[in-house]
Design a protein around this motif. Sequence first.
Motif, PDB file in Angstrom:
ATOM      1  N   GLY A  34     -46.535  10.352 -76.225  1.00  0.00           N
ATOM      2  CA  GLY A  34     -46.864  11.271 -77.089  1.00  0.00           C
ATOM      3  C   GLY A  34     -47.665  11.112 -78.354  1.00  0.00           C
ATOM      4  O   GLY A  34     -48.313  12.006 -78.661  1.00  0.00           O
ATOM      5  N   ARG A  35     -47.463  10.106 -78.667  1.00  0.00           N
ATOM      6  CA  ARG A  35     -47.386   9.469 -79.965  1.00  0.00           C
ATOM      7  C   ARG A  35     -47.785   8.254 -79.765  1.00  0.00           C
ATOM      8  O   ARG A  35     -47.970   7.521 -78.930  1.00  0.00           O
ATOM      9  N   PRO A  36     -49.182   8.101 -80.686  1.00  0.00           N
ATOM     10  CA  PRO A  36     -49.265   6.849 -80.837  1.00  0.00           C
ATOM     11  C   PRO A  36     -49.141   5.904 -81.533  1.00  0.00           C
ATOM     12  O   PRO A  36     -48.506   5.834 -82.029  1.00  0.00           O
ATOM     13  N   SER A  37     -49.430   4.886 -80.399  1.00  0.00           N
ATOM     14  CA  SER A  37     -48.765   3.603 -80.912  1.00  0.00           C
ATOM     15  C   SER A  37     -49.163   2.912 -82.633  1.00  0.00           C
ATOM     16  O   SER A  37     -49.887   3.343 -82.587  1.00  0.00           O
ATOM     17  N   ALA A  38     -47.675   2.727 -83.386  1.00  0.00           N
ATOM     18  CA  ALA A  38     -48.033   1.806 -84.232  1.00  0.00           C
ATOM     19  C   ALA A  38     -48.924   0.820 -84.122  1.00  0.00           C
ATOM     20  O   ALA A  38     -49.120   0.222 -83.535  1.00  0.00           O
ATOM     21  N   PRO A  39     -50.115   1.270 -85.311  1.00  0.00           N
ATOM     22  CA  PRO A  39     -51.135  -0.276 -85.651  1.00  0.00           C
ATOM     23  C   PRO A  39     -50.049  -1.585 -85.213  1.00  0.00           C
ATOM     24  O   PRO A  39     -49.379  -2.189 -86.108  1.00  0.00           O
ATOM     25  N   ARG A  40     -50.661  -2.424 -84.470  1.00  0.00           N
ATOM     26  CA  ARG A  40     -49.928  -3.403 -84.352  1.00  0.00           C
ATOM     27  C   ARG A  40     -49.984  -5.056 -85.324  1.00  0.00           C
ATOM     28  O   ARG A  40     -51.840  -4.883 -85.856  1.00  0.00           O
ATOM     29  N   LYS A  41     -49.588  -5.837 -86.063  1.00  0.00           N
ATOM     30  CA  LYS A  41     -50.044  -6.736 -87.121  1.00  0.00           C
ATOM     31  C   LYS A  41     -50.679  -8.158 -86.888  1.00  0.00           C
ATOM     32  O   LYS A  41     -49.660  -8.787 -85.583  1.00  0.00           O
ATOM     33  N   GLY A  42     -50.979  -9.085 -86.541  1.00  0.00           N
ATOM     34  CA  GLY A  42     -52.210  -9.922 -85.893  1.00  0.00           C
ATOM     35  C   GLY A  42     -52.687 -11.247 -87.093  1.00  0.00           C
ATOM     36  O   GLY A  42     -52.386 -10.464 -88.514  1.00  0.00           O
ATOM     37  N   PRO A  43     -52.657 -11.930 -87.355  1.00  0.00           N
ATOM     38  CA  PRO A  43     -53.533 -12.757 -88.653  1.00  0.00           C
ATOM     39  C   PRO A  43     -54.353 -11.543 -89.234  1.00  0.00           C
ATOM     40  O   PRO A  43     -55.147 -11.135 -88.285  1.00  0.00           O
ATOM     41  N   VAL A  44     -54.955 -11.957 -90.099  1.00  0.00           N
ATOM     42  CA  VAL A  44     -55.990 -11.483 -91.030  1.00  0.00           C
ATOM     43  C   VAL A  44     -57.629 -11.999 -90.215  1.00  0.00           C
ATOM     44  O   VAL A  44     -57.855 -13.953 -90.133  1.00  0.00           O
ATOM     45  N   PRO A  45     -57.803 -12.113 -90.277  1.00  0.00           N
ATOM     46  CA  PRO A  45     -59.529 -12.081 -89.604  1.00  0.00           C
ATOM     47  C   PRO A  45     -60.138 -13.177 -90.709  1.00  0.00           C
ATOM     48  O   PRO A  45     -59.880 -13.092 -92.010  1.00  0.00           O
ATOM     49  N   TRP A  46     -60.309 -13.518 -90.036  1.00  0.00           N
ATOM     50  CA  TRP A  46     -61.261 -15.226 -90.578  1.00  0.00           C
ATOM     51  C   TRP A  46     -62.840 -14.217 -90.956  1.00  0.00           C
ATOM     52  O   TRP A  46     -63.257 -14.196 -90.238  1.00  0.00           O
ATOM     53  N   VAL A  47     -63.115 -14.292 -92.085  1.00  0.00           N
ATOM     54  CA  VAL A  47     -64.363 -14.087 -92.767  1.00  0.00           C
ATOM     55  C   VAL A  47     -65.111 -14.748 -93.578  1.00  0.00           C
ATOM     56  O   VAL A  47     -64.402 -14.789 -95.101  1.00  0.00           O
TER      57      VAL A  47
ATOM     58  N   GLY B  65     -57.773 -23.091 -90.710  1.00  0.00           N
ATOM     59  CA  GLY B  65     -56.564 -23.316 -89.932  1.00  0.00           C
ATOM     60  C   GLY B  65     -55.862 -22.654 -91.806  1.00  0.00           C
ATOM     61  O   GLY B  65     -54.784 -22.153 -91.562  1.00  0.00           O
ATOM     62  N   LEU B  66     -56.240 -23.216 -92.988  1.00  0.00           N
ATOM     63  CA  LEU B  66     -55.124 -22.887 -94.103  1.00  0.00           C
ATOM     64  C   LEU B  66     -55.270 -21.336 -94.204  1.00  0.00           C
ATOM     65  O   LEU B  66     -53.961 -20.940 -94.540  1.00  0.00           O
ATOM     66  N   HIS B  67     -56.447 -20.923 -94.488  1.00  0.00           N
ATOM     67  CA  HIS B  67     -56.262 -19.033 -94.375  1.00  0.00           C
ATOM     68  C   HIS B  67     -55.810 -18.527 -92.870  1.00  0.00           C
ATOM     69  O   HIS B  67     -54.784 -17.435 -93.367  1.00  0.00           O
ATOM     70  N   ARG B  68     -55.471 -19.303 -91.437  1.00  0.00           N
ATOM     71  CA  ARG B  68     -54.637 -18.015 -90.665  1.00  0.00           C
ATOM     72  C   ARG B  68     -53.459 -18.197 -91.402  1.00  0.00           C
ATOM     73  O   ARG B  68     -52.202 -18.037 -90.604  1.00  0.00           O
ATOM     74  N   LEU B  69     -53.570 -19.295 -92.358  1.00  0.00           N
ATOM     75  CA  LEU B  69     -51.523 -19.856 -92.605  1.00  0.00           C
ATOM     76  C   LEU B  69     -50.826 -18.995 -93.933  1.00  0.00           C
ATOM     77  O   LEU B  69     -49.964 -18.340 -94.182  1.00  0.00           O
TER      78      LEU B  69
END
Length: 254
Positions: A11-24, A242-246
Amino acid sequence: MAASVDSLDTGRPSAPRKGPVPWVAMYHSVGDCSDDPYRITVTPERLARQLAWLRRHGLRGVSVTELLAARARGEGRNLVGLTFDDGYADFVTDALPLLRRWDCGATLFVLPGRLGGDNAWDPLGPRKPLLTADGIRHAAAEGVEIGSHGLTHVDLTKADDRTLEAEVAESRAQLQELTGAPVDGFCYPYGTIDARAVEAVRAAGYAYACAIDPGPLTGPHALPRVYVGQDDTAWRLYLKYGLHRLRRRPVEGL
Protein backbone atom coordinates in the motif's frame (compact mmCIF):
# COMPACT_ATOMS: atom_id res chain seq x y z
CA MET A 1 2.25 4.07 -15.03
CA ALA A 2 1.30 0.75 -13.42
CA ALA A 3 1.96 0.35 -9.70
CA SER A 4 4.95 -1.76 -8.69
CA VAL A 5 4.54 -5.14 -6.98
CA ASP A 6 5.88 -3.61 -3.76
CA SER A 7 3.29 -0.84 -3.76
CA LEU A 8 0.47 -3.36 -4.37
CA ASP A 9 1.64 -5.56 -1.51
CA THR A 10 2.23 -2.86 1.09
CA GLY A 11 0.00 0.00 0.00
CA ARG A 12 3.06 2.28 -0.04
CA PRO A 13 5.18 3.38 -3.00
CA SER A 14 8.37 1.41 -3.35
CA ALA A 15 11.61 3.25 -2.56
CA PRO A 16 13.50 4.66 -5.53
CA ARG A 17 16.02 2.19 -6.86
CA LYS A 18 19.68 3.01 -7.06
CA GLY A 19 21.45 2.62 -10.36
CA PRO A 20 24.46 3.98 -12.20
CA VAL A 21 24.36 7.75 -12.47
CA PRO A 22 23.21 8.70 -15.98
CA TRP A 23 25.90 9.70 -18.47
CA VAL A 24 25.40 13.34 -19.42
CA ALA A 25 27.79 14.99 -21.89
CA MET A 26 28.60 18.69 -21.56
CA TYR A 27 29.15 20.77 -24.69
CA HIS A 28 29.24 24.52 -25.23
CA SER A 29 29.97 26.07 -28.64
CA VAL A 30 30.13 24.35 -32.04
CA GLY A 31 32.26 26.12 -34.63
CA ASP A 32 35.78 27.38 -35.25
CA CYS A 33 38.08 26.34 -32.39
CA SER A 34 41.32 27.94 -33.66
CA ASP A 35 41.15 30.55 -30.86
CA ASP A 36 39.68 28.69 -27.90
CA PRO A 37 41.53 29.32 -24.61
CA TYR A 38 38.76 27.83 -22.47
CA ARG A 39 38.36 24.75 -24.68
CA ILE A 40 34.62 25.28 -24.97
CA THR A 41 34.36 24.70 -28.72
CA VAL A 42 34.14 21.63 -30.92
CA THR A 43 34.08 21.84 -34.69
CA PRO A 44 31.01 20.57 -36.52
CA GLU A 45 33.20 17.82 -37.98
CA ARG A 46 34.25 16.64 -34.52
CA LEU A 47 30.69 16.75 -33.19
CA ALA A 48 29.55 14.70 -36.17
CA ARG A 49 32.17 12.04 -35.41
CA GLN A 50 31.19 12.00 -31.73
CA LEU A 51 27.50 11.56 -32.52
CA ALA A 52 28.37 8.84 -35.02
CA TRP A 53 30.40 7.09 -32.28
CA LEU A 54 27.35 7.09 -30.00
CA ARG A 55 25.15 5.54 -32.63
CA ARG A 56 27.73 2.90 -33.58
CA HIS A 57 27.77 1.79 -29.96
CA GLY A 58 24.01 1.50 -29.71
CA LEU A 59 23.63 4.78 -27.82
CA ARG A 60 21.41 7.75 -28.60
CA GLY A 61 21.70 11.31 -27.38
CA VAL A 62 18.57 12.78 -25.78
CA SER A 63 17.52 15.68 -23.57
CA VAL A 64 18.10 15.36 -19.86
CA THR A 65 14.36 15.29 -19.21
CA GLU A 66 13.91 12.37 -21.62
CA LEU A 67 16.88 10.57 -20.08
CA LEU A 68 15.62 10.93 -16.52
CA ALA A 69 12.07 9.95 -17.47
CA ALA A 70 13.35 6.78 -19.11
CA ARG A 71 15.51 5.97 -16.09
CA ALA A 72 12.52 6.44 -13.78
CA ARG A 73 10.73 3.74 -15.79
CA GLY A 74 13.69 1.40 -15.40
CA GLU A 75 14.65 1.95 -19.05
CA GLY A 76 17.04 4.10 -21.02
CA ARG A 77 20.33 2.30 -20.46
CA ASN A 78 21.14 3.08 -24.09
CA LEU A 79 20.46 6.81 -23.69
CA VAL A 80 23.00 9.56 -23.15
CA GLY A 81 22.11 13.10 -22.15
CA LEU A 82 23.47 15.79 -24.47
CA THR A 83 23.71 19.29 -22.99
CA PHE A 84 24.90 22.54 -24.54
CA ASP A 85 25.69 25.38 -22.13
CA ASP A 86 25.41 29.16 -22.60
CA GLY A 87 23.08 29.23 -25.62
CA TYR A 88 25.56 30.14 -28.35
CA ALA A 89 24.06 31.18 -31.68
CA ASP A 90 26.06 28.45 -33.40
CA PHE A 91 23.87 25.84 -31.72
CA VAL A 92 21.14 26.55 -34.29
CA THR A 93 23.44 26.91 -37.28
CA ASP A 94 25.99 24.16 -36.60
CA ALA A 95 24.83 21.76 -33.86
CA LEU A 96 21.13 21.40 -34.61
CA PRO A 97 21.53 20.05 -38.17
CA LEU A 98 23.92 17.37 -36.87
CA LEU A 99 21.56 16.40 -34.07
CA ARG A 100 18.80 15.97 -36.66
CA ARG A 101 21.11 13.94 -38.92
CA TRP A 102 21.94 11.48 -36.16
CA ASP A 103 18.41 11.43 -34.68
CA CYS A 104 19.53 12.86 -31.35
CA GLY A 105 17.87 15.20 -28.90
CA ALA A 106 19.54 17.65 -26.53
CA THR A 107 19.07 20.16 -23.73
CA LEU A 108 20.14 23.74 -24.38
CA PHE A 109 20.86 25.84 -21.29
CA VAL A 110 20.41 29.54 -22.06
CA LEU A 111 20.75 32.95 -20.39
CA PRO A 112 17.56 35.02 -20.73
CA GLY A 113 19.35 38.05 -19.29
CA ARG A 114 21.83 38.07 -22.21
CA LEU A 115 19.59 37.45 -25.23
CA GLY A 116 21.43 38.40 -28.40
CA GLY A 117 24.54 39.30 -26.40
CA ASP A 118 27.86 37.50 -26.17
CA ASN A 119 30.08 35.58 -23.74
CA ALA A 120 31.17 38.68 -21.83
CA TRP A 121 31.99 36.55 -18.76
CA ASP A 122 35.01 35.07 -20.59
CA PRO A 123 37.82 37.66 -20.43
CA LEU A 124 39.98 35.79 -22.95
CA GLY A 125 39.27 34.55 -26.43
CA PRO A 126 36.83 35.67 -29.12
CA ARG A 127 33.38 37.13 -28.49
CA LYS A 128 30.82 34.48 -29.34
CA PRO A 129 27.27 35.63 -30.08
CA LEU A 130 24.41 34.19 -28.05
CA LEU A 131 20.98 33.23 -29.31
CA THR A 132 18.24 35.80 -29.54
CA ALA A 133 14.73 35.12 -28.26
CA ASP A 134 13.74 34.02 -31.78
CA GLY A 135 16.71 31.66 -31.91
CA ILE A 136 15.71 30.03 -28.64
CA ARG A 137 12.13 29.66 -29.81
CA HIS A 138 13.41 28.10 -33.06
CA ALA A 139 15.45 25.52 -31.12
CA ALA A 140 12.44 24.73 -28.92
CA ALA A 141 10.23 24.29 -32.00
CA GLU A 142 12.75 21.76 -33.31
CA GLY A 143 12.27 19.64 -30.18
CA VAL A 144 15.26 20.84 -28.17
CA GLU A 145 14.66 21.08 -24.44
CA ILE A 146 15.30 24.62 -23.16
CA GLY A 147 16.74 24.96 -19.67
CA SER A 148 18.04 27.85 -17.61
CA HIS A 149 21.72 28.68 -17.13
CA GLY A 150 20.77 31.56 -14.87
CA LEU A 151 20.07 35.10 -16.02
CA THR A 152 23.58 36.39 -16.69
CA HIS A 153 26.13 33.61 -15.95
CA VAL A 154 27.34 34.35 -12.41
CA ASP A 155 28.89 32.05 -9.82
CA LEU A 156 25.92 31.24 -7.58
CA THR A 157 28.13 30.30 -4.66
CA LYS A 158 29.25 33.94 -4.49
CA ALA A 159 25.85 35.55 -5.11
CA ASP A 160 23.88 37.44 -2.47
CA ASP A 161 20.33 36.32 -1.72
CA ARG A 162 18.64 38.73 -4.17
CA THR A 163 21.00 37.83 -7.01
CA LEU A 164 20.62 34.12 -6.30
CA GLU A 165 16.83 34.34 -6.50
CA ALA A 166 16.96 36.35 -9.73
CA GLU A 167 19.44 34.03 -11.40
CA VAL A 168 17.47 30.92 -10.45
CA ALA A 169 13.79 31.80 -10.15
CA GLU A 170 13.44 34.83 -12.42
CA SER A 171 15.38 33.15 -15.22
CA ARG A 172 12.92 30.25 -15.14
CA ALA A 173 9.91 32.57 -15.26
CA GLN A 174 11.35 34.54 -18.17
CA LEU A 175 12.14 31.42 -20.18
CA GLN A 176 8.70 29.95 -19.59
CA GLU A 177 7.16 33.16 -20.87
CA LEU A 178 9.54 33.23 -23.85
CA THR A 179 8.94 29.63 -24.91
CA GLY A 180 5.39 29.11 -23.65
CA ALA A 181 6.50 25.79 -22.18
CA PRO A 182 7.63 24.49 -18.78
CA VAL A 183 11.32 24.87 -17.94
CA ASP A 184 12.33 21.89 -15.83
CA GLY A 185 16.14 22.01 -15.99
CA PHE A 186 18.81 24.27 -14.58
CA CYS A 187 22.57 24.34 -15.15
CA TYR A 188 24.98 25.90 -12.65
CA PRO A 189 27.25 28.49 -14.29
CA TYR A 190 30.92 27.44 -14.13
CA GLY A 191 29.69 24.17 -12.60
CA THR A 192 30.19 25.62 -9.11
CA ILE A 193 27.66 24.64 -6.48
CA ASP A 194 27.09 24.54 -2.77
CA ALA A 195 24.17 23.39 -0.62
CA ARG A 196 22.62 26.89 -0.67
CA ALA A 197 22.60 27.05 -4.49
CA VAL A 198 21.18 23.54 -4.77
CA GLU A 199 18.37 24.37 -2.34
CA ALA A 200 17.55 27.58 -4.25
CA VAL A 201 17.24 25.60 -7.48
CA ARG A 202 15.05 22.98 -5.84
CA ALA A 203 12.85 25.65 -4.23
CA ALA A 204 12.40 27.41 -7.59
CA GLY A 205 10.62 24.33 -8.90
CA TYR A 206 13.18 22.80 -11.22
CA ALA A 207 12.91 19.04 -11.63
CA TYR A 208 16.66 18.63 -12.08
CA ALA A 209 19.91 20.58 -12.33
CA CYS A 210 23.25 19.89 -13.98
CA ALA A 211 26.65 20.55 -12.44
CA ILE A 212 30.05 19.12 -13.40
CA ASP A 213 31.55 17.24 -10.47
CA PRO A 214 29.25 17.90 -7.47
CA GLY A 215 30.80 15.30 -5.16
CA PRO A 216 28.62 14.52 -2.11
CA LEU A 217 25.88 16.87 -3.38
CA THR A 218 25.26 14.57 -6.35
CA GLY A 219 21.55 14.00 -6.89
CA PRO A 220 18.67 15.06 -9.13
CA HIS A 221 19.48 18.73 -8.46
CA ALA A 222 23.24 18.26 -8.85
CA LEU A 223 23.80 15.87 -11.74
CA PRO A 224 27.42 15.21 -12.70
CA ARG A 225 28.37 15.67 -16.33
CA VAL A 226 31.27 14.67 -18.54
CA TYR A 227 33.11 17.41 -20.44
CA VAL A 228 33.39 16.65 -24.16
CA GLY A 229 35.81 18.70 -26.25
CA GLN A 230 37.63 18.94 -29.54
CA ASP A 231 40.28 16.40 -28.48
CA ASP A 232 37.76 13.70 -27.64
CA THR A 233 38.26 11.13 -30.33
CA ALA A 234 36.55 7.72 -30.34
CA TRP A 235 38.94 6.08 -27.91
CA ARG A 236 38.77 9.02 -25.48
CA LEU A 237 34.97 8.91 -25.54
CA TYR A 238 35.10 5.18 -24.84
CA LEU A 239 37.34 5.78 -21.80
CA LYS A 240 35.23 8.66 -20.51
CA TYR A 241 32.04 6.65 -20.85
CA GLY A 242 33.50 3.70 -18.99
CA LEU A 243 35.20 5.72 -16.26
CA HIS A 244 32.05 7.71 -15.54
CA ARG A 245 30.10 4.53 -14.83
CA LEU A 246 32.89 3.27 -12.56
CA ARG A 247 33.58 6.52 -10.67
CA ARG A 248 30.07 7.76 -9.94
CA ARG A 249 28.36 6.17 -7.00
CA PRO A 250 24.69 5.12 -7.27
CA VAL A 251 22.28 7.78 -6.07
CA GLU A 252 18.70 7.49 -4.85
CA GLY A 253 16.22 8.45 -7.55
CA LEU A 254 18.67 8.18 -10.43
